[in-house]
Scaffold this active site. Sequence first.
Site, PDB file in Angstrom:
ATOM      1  N   CYS A   2      59.869  23.735   1.205  1.00  0.00           N
ATOM      2  CA  CYS A   2      58.608  23.806   1.941  1.00  0.00           C
ATOM      3  C   CYS A   2      58.726  24.579   3.264  1.00  0.00           C
ATOM      4  CB  CYS A   2      58.047  22.424   2.297  1.00  0.00           C
ATOM      5  SG  CYS A   2      57.918  21.328   0.894  1.00  0.00           S
ATOM      6  N   ARG A  27      60.161  29.673   0.715  1.00  0.00           N
ATOM      7  CA  ARG A  27      60.627  28.288   0.807  1.00  0.00           C
ATOM      8  C   ARG A  27      59.940  27.363  -0.198  1.00  0.00           C
ATOM      9  NH1 ARG A  27      63.313  27.594   5.613  1.00  0.00           N
ATOM     10  NH2 ARG A  27      63.142  25.349   5.415  1.00  0.00           N
ATOM     11  N   GLU A 467      77.694  35.775 -11.904  1.00  0.00           N
ATOM     12  CA  GLU A 467      76.580  36.117 -11.018  1.00  0.00           C
ATOM     13  C   GLU A 467      75.508  36.897 -11.794  1.00  0.00           C
ATOM     14  OE1 GLU A 467      75.185  35.381  -8.452  1.00  0.00           O
ATOM     15  OE2 GLU A 467      74.071  37.094  -7.718  1.00  0.00           O
ATOM     16  N   LYS A 471      71.662  35.600 -12.190  1.00  0.00           N
ATOM     17  CA  LYS A 471      70.524  36.435 -11.769  1.00  0.00           C
ATOM     18  C   LYS A 471      69.522  36.560 -12.908  1.00  0.00           C
ATOM     19  CE  LYS A 471      70.825  36.619  -8.577  1.00  0.00           C
ATOM     20  NZ  LYS A 471      71.489  36.201  -7.384  1.00  0.00           N
TER      21      LYS A 471
HETATM   22  C1  F6R Z   1      70.544  32.716  -6.684  1.00  0.00           C
HETATM   23  C2  F6R Z   1      70.398  32.055  -5.416  1.00  0.00           C
HETATM   24  C3  F6R Z   1      70.915  30.673  -5.269  1.00  0.00           C
HETATM   25  C4  F6R Z   1      71.584  30.527  -3.891  1.00  0.00           C
HETATM   26  C5  F6R Z   1      71.973  29.067  -3.642  1.00  0.00           C
HETATM   27  C6  F6R Z   1      72.704  28.915  -2.332  1.00  0.00           C
HETATM   28  O1  F6R Z   1      70.040  34.014  -6.631  1.00  0.00           O
HETATM   29  O2  F6R Z   1      69.865  32.610  -4.508  1.00  0.00           O
HETATM   30  O3  F6R Z   1      71.805  30.343  -6.283  1.00  0.00           O
HETATM   31  O4  F6R Z   1      72.696  31.358  -3.850  1.00  0.00           O
HETATM   32  O5  F6R Z   1      70.838  28.266  -3.650  1.00  0.00           O
HETATM   33  O6  F6R Z   1      71.909  29.329  -1.266  1.00  0.00           O
HETATM   34  P1  F6R Z   1      72.534  29.641   0.143  1.00  0.00           P
HETATM   35  O7  F6R Z   1      73.421  30.820   0.002  1.00  0.00           O
HETATM   36  O8  F6R Z   1      71.371  29.901   1.031  1.00  0.00           O
HETATM   37  O9  F6R Z   1      73.312  28.425   0.552  1.00  0.00           O
END
Ligand code: F6R
Length: 590
Positions: A2, A27, A467, A471
């Site tokens: 959010c 968000r 990865e 994606k």
């Molecule tokens: C995939 C993606 C998520 C984030 C994960 C961690 O594209 O964006 O898997 O990598 O939620 O997020 P951070 O890096 O912000 O801790």
Amino acid sequence: MCGIVGYVGKEEAAPLIYGSLGKLEYRGYDSAGMACIANGSIVCKKDIGLLEEVDRRNHLVDMPGKTGIGHVRWATHGSVNQTNAHPHRDCKNKIAVVHNGIIENYKELRAALSLRHKLVSETDTEVIPHLIEEEMEKGESLETAVLHATQQLKGSYAFLAISTEAPGKIAGARKDSPLVVGLGEDGSYATSDSYAFPAQVRQYAFIDEGEVIVLDQGGISFLDSSGTPRQKEFLPLKISSDAVDKAGYDHYMLKEISEQPETLRCSLIQDKNYFTELAMDILRAKQVVITACGTSRFAALVGRYLFSKVSKKFCDVIMSSEFHYFADSVDAATLVIAVSQSGETADVMEGVKRAKEKGATTLSIVNRPDSLLARISDKVIHINCGPEISVAATKSFTNQLAVFYLLAYSMVNKYDWAVERLRDISYNMFYSINGHGHQIKNIAEILADRKDFYYIARGINYAIASEGALKLKEVSYIHAEGMPAGELKHGTLALIEKGVPVVAICPNDYTFDEMLNNIAEAKARGGVIIGVSDRFDPIYDHWIKINQVEEIFYPLVTVVPLQQLAYYLARCCQHNPDKPRNLAKSVTVK
Ligand code: F6R
């Protein structure tokens, strides 16, 4: 997850709040809503759907009033429906609240409040306006009511409240969820993320835990947990609005993929002496544990390989949601490296807090400079890729990799050499991104009807296979798995049949020959082979030609076409890659 926004000032609040909410949609985007105070009453509009859809149906931007709050939701407590969307109000529609976080004791609070109040939603948030209502009925001001309400809340929160009893005022507070305030010439703002401030905001300030903020026509004031006013330092805001718009691209994801040559160079803006110091910390630590989630964890897996191969320092990678199950092994001689783009992922935050409790030293590798994670860690490395708006991480991943290269080579006194190599790679990336788009789009069109994709690689590129698969899943909703190529024959090969795409990352290095054997096994079962390689082989059904680089740097050039493939497959499947269903960019729930 959010996003929340508040504005009090000389201008109509609704268009300003709407503009900021648009920048916070990363968000959460399952519902949106706003409440403004006009002519002594609260006007509240909220609904399910993207912000733009909610506006189209409800005309959010036309709401009158110079004081208002807004919200974009990613549902945690209560299904996605209009009633559960924010803002939430008290019994008499005199108070409205927007909230980001989770009130852990909401069941107890709801049970107690239900005896005297009418609660209509299934959310945890709804307790807040009713708690404020009780306090204001005792004659407390809005800010004191907010302070007293926070004393009854357990869990994480950043919330903003307005009341018809104090029409030109917003009060708010935060704990374990982000909230910043900004001063513009036209008025005062509060938001979950400084990226969301409009251009007129030039200064901003953090809100400490336990503090209450008050925004009114006179500006912004802060009260400590005893209600005593306190002075706060405002910092200059330096975010260019270009960084947060699509700059002519159809989607942020494509823009961010394309930005990588430039952002990779920004990852190199570091202090060499600081890296030397960090390298010593890593080498001296009895054990090194890297913790992260999702894409950041795959960057960490590449980092683990680099530490081992380049600097002969073994370390482990523990996904943050599992970290506490390993906490018994963490002690004061442990260095915990946390990797997070947002710097607010709840699982990562929790892991770092655990590590600190155990006396470990913590180093975070973050993108958001003012993130909560950066602020609680002993040491911080900024990856400098600028705002990443698309939910799918792309440029933050390559910058995280660059930081791991710098750390690994700092441990063997080759920092400058690594900087030069990474700079060369950034030019390589530029040609690759611009040269591949058309071909990858064609491959996506051919394969868009397939139900499963398998990504295979060996050595340092194994994490890239994972990865690539992540994606694809998140933006196109096609099932995908990434694995070390040698593992295929231990079970997954049973799933390869005629027409199943197998994306094989096989650079012309020490893995090439063995990769070809594994590819042959998949091909023999009917797999369609997409070879991501600098060396041609007739076994590929489609060849995505990458540039040749020194073998340790291949991850930086192999990942980019996989990002493009995921993007174009999402487009072929008619999904918006920037806003995948059920996901949000900052995962602030455990
Ligand atoms: C995939 C993606 C998520 C984030 C994960 C961690 O594209 O964006 O898997 O990598 O939620 O997020 P951070 O890096 O912000 O801790």
